[in-house]
Design an enzyme around this catalytic site. Structure first.
Site, mmCIF file in Angstrom:
data_model
loop_
_atom_site.group_PDB
_atom_site.id
_atom_site.type_symbol
_atom_site.label_atom_id
_atom_site.label_comp_id
_atom_site.label_asym_id
_atom_site.label_seq_id
_atom_site.Cartn_x
_atom_site.Cartn_y
_atom_site.Cartn_z
ATOM 1 N N GLU A 174 0.756 -0.682 -0.084
ATOM 2 C CA GLU A 174 0.163 0.405 -0.137
ATOM 3 C C GLU A 174 0.694 0.877 0.019
ATOM 4 O OE1 GLU A 174 -3.800 1.654 3.222
ATOM 5 O OE2 GLU A 174 -3.470 -0.869 2.349
ATOM 6 N N GLU A 197 -3.819 9.799 2.372
ATOM 7 C CA GLU A 197 -4.507 10.793 3.574
ATOM 8 C C GLU A 197 -5.178 11.452 3.947
ATOM 9 O OE1 GLU A 197 -5.835 6.369 5.246
ATOM 10 O OE2 GLU A 197 -3.732 6.915 6.192
ATOM 11 N N ASP A 253 -0.097 5.102 0.383
ATOM 12 C CA ASP A 253 -1.462 6.158 0.802
ATOM 13 C C ASP A 253 -0.827 7.844 1.182
ATOM 14 O OD1 ASP A 253 -1.937 3.988 0.994
ATOM 15 O OD2 ASP A 253 -2.052 4.442 3.259
#
Length: 337
Positions: free
Chosen positions: A118, A122, A120
């Site tokens: 992953e 955010e 990310d």
């Protein structure tokens, strides 16, 4: 009340102007990224969840995702990718946004449930009058037990207008960009072992209710009297090595000719990255003494970052002796604060 002048306030004004000038320089120096092809929603993406909370605008070149009392929403790339440059211009919701999470990220959790990778971005909402915060994170080979989060404030209000957020992912490097300014670099090292993302991933964009953790550890929750919360996406870039979903093979060399995307952080970019981090980083897992008594092995600690974070949160970032790396000195005029 009239404002009073002081040498300190004058210095702060000068430092702010210098920092903004450094960031502005990033747009021209990274102009090649703006030449990458923009895809429409139907060309590159598909609806993930949220029923009619996903709405297309501008002939499919812009996407609005909504969070309301019923559900959040999201979309996902049609293809798997192994490395590339992935980007979107995003305008976040305004006003009271506590508990709201907007995510722009890559993952293969639907394929590799126990060993997923992953990368990310955010965006964590906040109470009225407080800024959105940006969080980046990296997982590799299911290494969810070692959170590699960093959090930052921004030098602008991300709900006022569109701003570009980008991920560069190669076999040896991950770089996060905001408006073409690199804000974080993750290098593949022997110390990371298999924790560097290395398997094909799809790109996701979502908005959802993260009341349990997103704002002050869950102290402030989503208040649906301010709903609907709408996040807008445009200028969608999927410039990567598309992978066969069955064979997991790709023809990366043919898709990504030399020079089509950046492959390293240049000296000029590093100046801007250090300037950003020294002013806007509010959390880094590498300095979290409450969480990790010994920093994870891939961490390279810098005295200036450590000092700033300790002043920001002495409980989390603590005191104590550490061996710090020395940064190369740049011209003072370029990074003066």
């Amino acid at each position: 009340m009239s404002a009073s002048w002081s040498p300190k306030s004058s210095l702060f004004f000068f430092a702010s102007c210098t920092f903004l000038a450094v960031l502005a320089a990033g747009s021209s120096l990274e102009s090649s990224n703006s030449d990458l092809p923009v895809v429409s929603f139907d060309e590159g993406y598909t609806h993930l969840f949220g029923d009619d909370n996903l709405v297309l605008h501008g002939d499919g070149k812009s996407v609005h995702l909504t969070l309301d009392e019923r559900t959040g929403s999201g979309f996902v790339s049609q293809d798997l990718y192994l490395h590339g440059f992935f980007s979107a211009s995003i305008k976040l919701p305004a006003d009271y946004t506590a508990g709201v999470v907007v995510a722009f990220y890559m993952s293969n959790g639907d394929i590799f449930e126990k060993t997923h990778d992953e990368i990310d971005f955010e965006f964590l909402g906040n109470i009225r009058g407080k800024e959105w915060r940006v969080q980046t994170n990296v997982y590799g080979n299911g290494s969810v037990g070692v959170g590699r989060e960093e959090r930052y404030n921004l030098w602008f209000d991300p709900s006022d207008d569109f701003h570009q957020y980008s991920i560069l992912w190669t076999d040896s490097l991950i770089v996060f960009y905001v408006d073409n300014v690199p804000i974080r670099e993750v290098k593949r090292t022997d110390a990371m072992g298999g924790h560097f993302p290395s398997k094909p991933m799809t790109l996701y964009a979502t908005i959802w209710d993260g009341s349990n953790w997103a704002t002050n550890g869950g102290k402030y929750r989503v208040n649906y009297k301010y709903a609907p919360y709408i996040v807008q996406f445009s200028d969608l870039v999927l410039h990567g090595c598309a992978v066969d979903p069955i064979e997991h093979s790709s023809a990366c060399d043919a898709v990504l000719p030399s020079g089509s995307i950046p492959m390293a952080v240049t000296r000029e970019q590093r100046v801007r990255m250090e300037s950003f981090r020294n002013r806007h980083m509010t959390y880094s897992y590498c300095y979290d003494r409450a969480r990790y008594k010994i920093p994870p092995p891939e961490c390279v600690l810098y005295a200036k970052e450590a000092k700033r974070l300790r002043s920001f949160d002495p409980v989390t970032f603590g005191q104590g002796k550490r061996h710090f790396a020395k940064r190369r000195h740049h011209h003072a005029s370029a990074i003066s604060m």
